[in-house]
Scaffold this motif. Structure first.
Motif, short mmCIF file in Angstrom:
data_model
loop_
_atom_site.label_atom_id
_atom_site.label_comp_id
_atom_site.label_asym_id
_atom_site.label_seq_id
_atom_site.Cartn_x
_atom_site.Cartn_y
_atom_site.Cartn_z
N ILE A 68 0.87 -1.17 0.00
CA ILE A 68 0.00 0.00 0.00
C ILE A 68 0.91 1.22 0.00
CG2 ILE A 68 -1.71 1.31 1.30
CD1 ILE A 68 -2.62 -1.38 2.54
N TYR A 109 -9.78 -4.18 9.38
CA TYR A 109 -9.39 -5.56 9.68
C TYR A 109 -10.37 -6.23 10.62
CZ TYR A 109 -4.89 -5.14 7.43
OH TYR A 109 -3.90 -5.00 6.49
N ALA A 112 -9.89 -8.67 5.86
CA ALA A 112 -10.06 -7.22 5.90
C ALA A 112 -10.89 -6.75 4.71
CB ALA A 112 -8.70 -6.52 5.88
N THR A 113 -11.30 -5.51 4.76
CA THR A 113 -11.97 -4.86 3.63
C THR A 113 -11.23 -3.57 3.32
OG1 THR A 113 -14.13 -5.73 4.31
CG2 THR A 113 -14.14 -3.88 2.78
N VAL A 114 -10.89 -3.37 2.05
CA VAL A 114 -10.26 -2.14 1.59
C VAL A 114 -11.33 -1.32 0.86
CG1 VAL A 114 -8.52 -1.14 0.06
CG2 VAL A 114 -8.01 -3.25 1.32
N VAL A 160 -8.66 0.62 5.49
CA VAL A 160 -8.49 -0.83 5.59
C VAL A 160 -9.08 -1.22 6.93
CG1 VAL A 160 -6.90 -2.78 5.62
CG2 VAL A 160 -6.34 -0.74 4.26
#
Length: 152
Positions: free
Chosen positions: A62, A101, A135-137, A99
């Motif tokens: 990142i 988590y 996780a989600t970005v 992000v």
């Protein structure tokens, strides 16, 4: 994600992009050109076969801009059993990056992509949501450029 269905089942993840693929033709001309080119690639959601499917890519880096340019780069390494190369996504006009988590899957060494979804944002840009194993970005931006073969 609004259309792509990703959730944990008893023994693994359930992944279903069909509702998003049904919605995708309505997004042509609404999504920015780079986002549209990336998400409408015929291999993007070809989970069992395409080397250009995002499923199983590994989050490798990142790189936020260190100035106020609004740039962001996400690098994804290839899964050695599926992809010929990695993927680099360069975002422009970034207004939000997060992000989130969950820390629920501790047996995996890296976060891998389950699936993603790009939807139009109210200001003419887009929202790119990437569901990872742990996780989600989320990126809100003006547009993005996705280049295969740039990492890994």
């Amino acid at each position: 994600m609004r259309f792509v269905d990703v959730h944990w089942q008893e023994h693994g993840f359930f992944l279903d992009p069909r509702a998003y693929l049904a919605e995708l033709p309505r997004l042509r001309g609404v999504l920015p050109s780079g986002a549209w080119a990336f998400v409408s690639d015929p291999g993007h959601y070809d989970i069992p076969g395409a080397t250009r499917c995002v499923k199983d890519l590994e989050l490798a880096g990142i790189q936020p801009a260190t100035d106020k340019s609004g740039g962001l780069v996400l690098d994804f390494a290839p899964n050695k059993w599926k992809h010929d190369s990695g993927l680099r996504i360069s975002y422009s006009g970034v207004r939000h990056f997060a992000v989130d988590y969950r820390h629920s899957i501790d047996w995996m060494a890296v976060d891998t992509v389950l699936l993603d979804e790009i939807l139009p944002d109210e200001d003419g840009g887009c929202v790119h949501e990437i569901e990872l194993t742990d996780a989600t970005v989320t990126v809100r931006c003006q547009d993005l450029e996705a280049v295969w073969g740039s990492t890994g």
